[in-house]
Design a protein around this motif. Structure first.
Motif, short mmCIF file in Angstrom:
data_model
loop_
_atom_site.label_atom_id
_atom_site.label_comp_id
_atom_site.label_asym_id
_atom_site.label_seq_id
_atom_site.Cartn_x
_atom_site.Cartn_y
_atom_site.Cartn_z
N GLU A 125 0.83 -1.21 0.00
CA GLU A 125 0.00 0.00 0.00
C GLU A 125 0.86 1.26 0.00
OE1 GLU A 125 -3.13 2.67 -0.01
OE2 GLU A 125 -3.01 0.56 -0.63
N THR A 126 2.02 1.19 0.65
CA THR A 126 2.96 2.33 0.62
C THR A 126 3.47 2.55 -0.80
OG1 THR A 126 3.63 1.88 2.91
CG2 THR A 126 5.12 3.23 1.57
N ILE A 127 3.79 1.46 -1.48
CA ILE A 127 4.22 1.57 -2.89
C ILE A 127 3.12 2.21 -3.71
CG2 ILE A 127 4.95 0.30 -4.92
CD1 ILE A 127 7.05 0.31 -2.71
N ARG A 128 1.90 1.72 -3.57
CA ARG A 128 0.79 2.27 -4.35
C ARG A 128 0.62 3.76 -4.11
NH1 ARG A 128 -3.74 4.39 -4.21
NH2 ARG A 128 -3.78 4.37 -1.93
N THR A 145 6.19 10.09 -6.32
CA THR A 145 7.51 10.02 -5.68
C THR A 145 8.19 8.68 -5.91
OG1 THR A 145 6.54 9.36 -3.56
CG2 THR A 145 6.89 11.71 -3.94
N ILE A 146 7.46 7.70 -6.42
CA ILE A 146 8.04 6.44 -6.90
C ILE A 146 7.59 6.24 -8.34
CG2 ILE A 146 7.88 3.91 -6.77
CD1 ILE A 146 7.92 4.10 -3.77
N ALA A 147 8.50 5.84 -9.19
CA ALA A 147 8.17 5.45 -10.57
C ALA A 147 8.50 3.98 -10.75
CB ALA A 147 8.97 6.29 -11.57
N ILE A 148 7.58 3.24 -11.33
CA ILE A 148 7.84 1.85 -11.73
C ILE A 148 7.95 1.84 -13.24
CG2 ILE A 148 6.97 -0.52 -11.75
CD1 ILE A 148 5.51 0.05 -9.15
N ARG A 188 11.07 -2.92 -11.27
CA ARG A 188 11.74 -2.31 -10.14
C ARG A 188 11.19 -0.90 -9.96
NH1 ARG A 188 15.69 -5.79 -12.04
NH2 ARG A 188 17.14 -6.69 -10.50
N GLY A 189 11.22 -0.46 -8.72
CA GLY A 189 10.78 0.89 -8.42
C GLY A 189 11.96 1.81 -8.19
N VAL A 190 11.76 3.09 -8.49
CA VAL A 190 12.78 4.11 -8.28
C VAL A 190 12.13 5.24 -7.50
CG1 VAL A 190 14.36 5.73 -9.38
CG2 VAL A 190 13.86 3.56 -10.50
N GLY A 191 12.72 5.59 -6.34
CA GLY A 191 12.19 6.75 -5.66
C GLY A 191 12.16 6.65 -4.15
N GLU A 192 11.22 7.33 -3.56
CA GLU A 192 11.15 7.57 -2.12
C GLU A 192 11.14 6.28 -1.30
OE1 GLU A 192 8.19 9.71 1.19
OE2 GLU A 192 7.64 9.68 -0.95
N GLY A 193 12.10 6.16 -0.39
CA GLY A 193 12.13 5.05 0.53
C GLY A 193 12.67 3.75 -0.03
#
Length: 435
Positions: A29-32, A39-42, A54-59
């Motif tokens: 849910e945090t990723i979503r 703040t995150i890009a997949i 893979r995700g890039v960004g916050e946290g």
């Protein structure tokens, strides 16, 4: 099909979000939520079929990219596919296809088909090569040349694209008035600046940004807003041209997010160490905390052959200060097309810089990895140390070359090993030298 951002805003959790959450040890849910707010890009094009997202960004763990691709001097794609394999083996999270040699379409298609990790491209390179071949000069490039190239690369499955949309006439004019030592060193930036100056027109990537968003929305391509005005030497860092472009990129982030298109922002190349933190905070402020993708930054200009080190020094501070994605720099930077050995060194060096930042950023698993290595060293468990090493093959090679096979300590200290001595008298039960 809706983009990852559009689905996140609708409250849907995609398979890609689940994979990223599992890899990062973060609640899905945090990723979503962070994909929804940008703040995150997949980076996951719907046509890249064998991709593990893979995700890039916050946290998240700081990611590492490796540049590969053909050139006019070395047009064969096979060595580049070998470099791709090496980058994946060394733990890269992405590769960028920077091909400018023959058969660029075939090169890109084979790289995407072959790659289990994110693939980025720079459409302007191919559009420029096409313009030279069809029209005889870069400055004869048409808007259709650019848009058709972007569409083709998106259709082929490129996960993210560097697009130099922020190189505007005002940025160039401010750079010219202030003066620079090296002017423009970005290849894409120089192509588009030359076109603009010759034709006395605004950047077509900026003018047709809405058309570009149409394409990226269709295939869920993440836009990586290119830093065409990045400083090419430390003397040019944080000047008016660079900052004018960055302000424009922040506005383009807003426009992309309004459409539900994912976006990253690319950052400066050569930056003195004491300016890095300020550069990172400026990007995060002006671009609303969009993921930041940096080349280096290289902290000095005097180390050709060692620029993987100058970039790692800057990359660690950049990532600690907010950067989310490091583009590797190899020992061949400024000198030549990298070899497979250069790719290996570049990826590992950037991963070290990224991990050093992860320790400070509190990324799940980072401190545990270091702690496990410390525990293995305490009891001189060499097998475990090799397993935990970021480059196990090199560690094994160094260990085997200069130490007897059954030696507990290393040959640096020999009979005077601090670990053995303290274990013998302070932790007798842990000492590997005790019978």
């Amino acid at each position: 099909m809706a983009t990852q951002m559009q689905q996140a805003r609708e409250g849907r959790i995609t398979d890609a979000m689940k994979i990223v959450a599992e890899e990062e040890r973060i609640p899905v849910e945090t990723i979503r939520e962070r994909v929804a707010n940008g703040t995150i890009a997949i980076c996951a094009n719907i046509n890249h079929k064998n991709l593990r997202p893979r995700g890039v960004g916050e946290g998240l763990r700081v990611k590492v990219n490796a540049n590969i691709g053909t050139s006019s001097t070395f047009p064969d794609i096979e060595p580049e596919l070998e470099k791709l394999d090496e980058a994946v083996r060394c733990g890269a999270d992405a590769v960028m296809d920077l091909s400018t040699g023959n058969n660029i379409d075939v090169s890109r298609q084979r790289i995407i088909e072959h790659s289990p990790i994110m693939v980025g491209t720079v459409p302007l390179y191919q559009a420029t090569v096409r313009s030279i071949r069809e029209h005889g000069a870069v400055v004869e490039m048409t808007d259709d040349d650019i848009l058709e190239t972007i569409e083709q690369q998106a259709k082929d499955g490129a996960d993210f694209m560097t697009l130099h949309c922020g190189v505007t006439r005002s940025a160039i004019e401010r750079m010219r008035r202030q003066g620079r030592v090296m002017d423009i060193v970005s290849r894409g930036g120089s192509f588009i600046a030359g076109w603009m100056l010759h034709n006395e027109m605004e950047n077509p990537l900026y003018e047709h940004y809405d058309d570009i968003l149409d394409i990226c929305e269709k295939y869920d391509v993440t836009i990586s807003l290119g830093d065409g005005m990045r400083p090419g030497c430390t003397a040019d860092a944080t000047d008016r041209g660079q900052l004018t472009e960055l302000i424009t990129l922040g506005e383009l982030v807003d426009r992309a997010w309004k459409r539900g298109v994912q976006v990253m922002v690319e950052g400066p190349g050569h930056v003195p160490y004491d300016q890095i933190e300020a550069n990172m905070k400026l990007e995060k402020r002006l671009c609303r905390h969009a993921p930041f993708y940096v080349l280096g930054p290289l902290v000095t200009d005097i180390a050709p052959g060692y620029d993987h080190i100058t970039a790692a020094i800057g990359g660690t501070l950049a990532a600690v200060s907010g950067a989310d994605f490091l583009c590797y720099v190899t020992p061949a930077e400024h000198l030549a097309l990298p070899t497979i050995e250069d790719v290996h060194t570049g990826v590992i060096t950037s991963r070290i810089a990224a991990h050093a930042a992860d320790l400070v950023r509190g990324v799940p698993g980072a401190r545990e990895w270091d702690l496990e290595m410390a525990k293995a060293r305490k009891v001189l468990d060499w097998n475990r140390q090799m397993e935990l090493a970021i480059d196990p093959d090199l560690a094994k090679k160094k260990r085997g070359a200069r130490n007897p096979a059954d030696e507990g300590a290393c040959s640096m200290c020999g009979d005077y090993c601090a670990v053995e001595i303290i274990n013998k008298y302070f932790h007798k039960e842990n000492c590997p030298c005790q019978d």
